[in-house]
Structure formats: structure tokens, C-alpha cells
Enzyme design. Structure first.
Site, PDB file in Angstrom:
ATOM      1  N   SER A  31       4.856   1.989   8.007  1.00  0.00           N
ATOM      2  CA  SER A  31       4.467   0.856   7.173  1.00  0.00           C
ATOM      3  C   SER A  31       5.633   0.375   6.316  1.00  0.00           C
ATOM      4  O   SER A  31       6.306   1.172   5.655  1.00  0.00           O
ATOM      5  CB  SER A  31       3.307   1.247   6.258  1.00  0.00           C
ATOM      6  OG  SER A  31       2.152   1.533   7.019  1.00  0.00           O
ATOM      7  N   ASP A  64       0.002  -7.776   1.835  1.00  0.00           N
ATOM      8  CA  ASP A  64       0.302  -6.355   1.659  1.00  0.00           C
ATOM      9  C   ASP A  64       1.808  -6.109   1.552  1.00  0.00           C
ATOM     10  O   ASP A  64       2.351  -5.191   2.165  1.00  0.00           O
ATOM     11  CB  ASP A  64      -0.289  -5.538   2.808  1.00  0.00           C
ATOM     12  CG  ASP A  64      -0.199  -4.029   2.575  1.00  0.00           C
ATOM     13  OD1 ASP A  64      -0.182  -3.616   1.393  1.00  0.00           O
ATOM     14  OD2 ASP A  64      -0.118  -3.272   3.567  1.00  0.00           O
ATOM     15  N   HIS A 121       0.810  -1.213   0.000  1.00  0.00           N
ATOM     16  CA  HIS A 121       0.000   0.000   0.000  1.00  0.00           C
ATOM     17  C   HIS A 121       0.848   1.270   0.000  1.00  0.00           C
ATOM     18  O   HIS A 121       0.350   2.351  -0.309  1.00  0.00           O
ATOM     19  CB  HIS A 121      -0.981   0.001   1.187  1.00  0.00           C
ATOM     20  CG  HIS A 121      -0.358   0.282   2.515  1.00  0.00           C
ATOM     21  ND1 HIS A 121      -0.064  -0.704   3.435  1.00  0.00           N
ATOM     22  CD2 HIS A 121       0.012   1.458   3.116  1.00  0.00           C
ATOM     23  CE1 HIS A 121       0.440  -0.158   4.527  1.00  0.00           C
ATOM     24  NE2 HIS A 121       0.512   1.152   4.356  1.00  0.00           N
TER      25      HIS A 121
END
Length: 337
Positions: free
Chosen positions: A289, A210, A180
Site C-alpha cells: 500500500s 486514501d 491508511h
């Protein structure tokens, strides 16, 4: 003319016979009186020593003086055995205790962060700005972190659509991050620990977890790949640390513990559900992230992928999730265990 020795290693009489001393005159040339005197002198002369006598030359004296001076300057003095202090276990324990009380030792998290930091990179996705609620929150956070008005627009040119973190797993420039972070980017830029900036391309994907695998087009000469560690023996309560770029600030370090294992998480938009995640309580925010979750040896246990917040604020309230490194490394086609 030969230079005379400073000291002799042999008796004087043989040296005279070899011509080192005065030249002897033949006996035939001596007159009666001289011969008688010579005989008397020979009778009165002491016998030659049975062992050679060494003369102490001036150079030896200088050498000894220099040696004694050097020993004195170095603090070396001879102590009789009876006055030498013997160390006991009590002395050693007291010295160790004194060092622990006076020395400031780095924390376990600081040592772990120092180990992993050379392998952590900042990942910036460039392209059209995203219009999702999460993207707006991230933009606001980045602006505030950089001292700009919350809704300030980026300068003309390349637009940052997202900032995240990555970790080098192969020293040829192979980087793990979150999908993402880079999804939909027109260009991906990575910045290594030494400040080198490089473009990167996606060479592998694992959408169910992800994850994305990047390849940098140039790398530092001394690039270090992170060490990966199996989560097979990981337990709730184990100490962990997170290193990354929350809202573009970093590298930043936070520490906590493993809160649970085999957790599930559904994205706020409800588009994806992930399972078998590591739950942790080390602070993580947008920008973390794709960064590493490490143990206190600086070994990568997982890749930070999400935080849970029931509101739309997208900020940390104490629950973060990471994909175990076993799954993450398989995204690069190289299961490590």
C-alpha cells in the site's frame, strides 16, 4: 667547444667556410709544391652535390626500431587492400543473432524496477497497535515473514502499527503514500533506498483517494524523485510492475498487466468507496500500500491502494487497485499534467 651536429642539413663546403670544419690556411703560406698538390687534388675531387645529403643518425635508427616494435605489439599490420575483408549486412546480422542467443538480457520489468527503486521508501507507522481484523492479519504476516511465531508481540518500546510503501515525487523529500498506512500513528519512520532512516510528518491529505503526503526531516544527498506519467493513453493489457514492501519484505518486485480502468472499490469495512481506479494483476499484498505502479519505463502511473479478496485473509487473489497519478499528485498540490 660547440657540440657537432649528428647530421647536417647543408653541404660540407659552406660549413667549412663558416668554421665548422678545419680552418683554411691562406694561399700565401703555401709553398710551390703544396700549391701544385692542392691544385691536383682540387682537379681530382668530385663536384659537390647539388642537393644536401642527410646522414642517418643512431638516434633516428633507435626511434624507427621502437616505432616498428610498438606497431607489432599493438597488433597492427598492413594488409594490402585486396586482402581486407569487407563487412556485409549478412555478417552484421549473424553477429547480432549470435549476441542475442548467447547474452542474457534483463526483462522489461527488471529494467523498470531498477529505474524506480531509488525513489521507493519503506514507511513504518509507530504507535498503539491496531485491533482491527486487517491489522491482525498484517501483524501475522509480518511475523511469519521475519521468522517469528504468528502471534508474537513486538519488543517493548516503539510498536509497529503498520508497514507500507511510499514513493518520492520531489527530491526535497516529499513522499506519496496511503492514508491508511499512517493514520493514527504517533510517529512515522521512512527508510530510503540507500538505507538512510528518517522521521517524517504528514503535510497533505486526500482522504477520498486514501492518500497522504509526507515530508522527511532528512534525505540522502543523491535522492532521486520518480518520474510521473499520464494515464491518458493507458490501456488494458499494458505491462506494469509494482515495487514495495509486502509484509515488510523488500523492496519486492512483481509484474503483470493493466486489467481495467475506471474501477470502483469499497473497503472491507464498508467505510469508504473509491472510484476511477486502475485495476491490475501484478501481485500486491499488505505492505505494498502506497507504493508505485509503474510502466516498463519506470514511470509512475498510480499509487497502489487496495486489493480485493472476498475473504478476511487480506491476501492477493489477482485483483489490485491503484489511484491514477493525476489524482495522487494533486494531493501534493502539484498536478503534473
Amino acid at each position: 667547444m660547440r657540440r657537432p651536429a649528428l647530421y647536417s642539413r647543408s653541404p660540407r663546403a659552406p660549413q667549412q667556410a663558416e668554421g665548422v670544419g678545419e680552418v683554411d690556411q691562406p694561399q700565401a703560406s703555401m709553398g710551390p709544391a703544396h700549391a701544385s698538390d692542392a691544385a691536383d687534388d682540387a682537379a681530382a675531387a668530385p663536384a659537390a652535390p647539388s642537393a644536401p645529403r642527410r646522414r642517418f643518425g643512431w638516434r633516428s635508427g633507435i626511434a624507427l626500431t621502437v616505432l616498428l616494435s610498438a606497431l607489432g605489439a599493438s597488433g597492427y599490420y598492413y594488409l594490402p587492400p585486396q586482402t581486407a575483408h569487407q563487412l556485409t549486412q549478412k555478417d552484421i546480422d549473424a553477429a547480432v543473432l549470435r549476441s542475442l542467443q548467447t547474452a542474457s538480457l534483463p526483462s522489461a520489468a527488471a529494467r523498470a524496477a531498477d529505474i524506480i527503486r531509488p525513489s521507493v521508501v519503506e514507511v513504518v507507522a509507530l504507535g498503539p497497535e491496531k485491533s482491527t481484523p486487517a491489522a491482525k492479519v498484517e501483524k501475522r504476516g509480518r511475523n511469519l515473514a521475519r521468522g517469528k511465531p504468528p502471534q508474537a508481540d513486538p519488543p517493548p518500546g516503539e510498536v509497529e502499527r503498520g508497514v507500507g510503501t511510499g514513493v518520492v515525487i520531489v527530491d526535497k523529500g516529499v513522499i506519496l503514500t496511503n492514508l491508511h498506512v499512517v493514520a493514527g500513528a504517533e510517529k512515522i519512520k521512512v527508510t530510503f533506498a540507500d538505507g538512510l532512516e528518517a522521521n517524517a510528518s504528514i503535510i497533505g491529505l486526500q482522504p477520498e483517494n486514501d492518500l497522504a503526503v509526507l515530508q522527511a526531516d532528512k534525505i540522502p544527498d543523491d535522492l532521486f524523485a520518480a518520474t510521473m506519467r499520464s494515464t491518458g493513453d493507458l490501456q488494458p493489457g499494458d505491462n506494469v510492475a509494482v515495487v514495495g514492501f509486502p509484509f515488510g519484505i523488500g523492496p519486492s518486485v512483481s509484474a503483470g498487466v493493466v486489467s481495467g480502468l475506471k474501477r470502483s472499490f469499497r473497503s472491507p469495512e464498508g467505510q469508504q468507496e473509491m472510484s476511477n481506479l486502475i485495476q491490475f494483476d501484478a501481485a500486491a499484498n499488505p505492505g505494498n500500500s502506497g507504493g508505485p505502479l509503474v510502466n516498463m519505463n519506470g514511470e509512475v502511473l498510480g499509487i497502489v491502494t487496495a486489493i480485493l479478496n472476498p475473504t478476511q485473509q487480506r491476501t492477493f487473489i489477482g485483483i489490485g487497485f491503484a489511484v491514477p497519478i493525476e489524482n495522487a499528485a494533486s494531493a501534493a498540490g502539484m498536478p503534473p499534467f
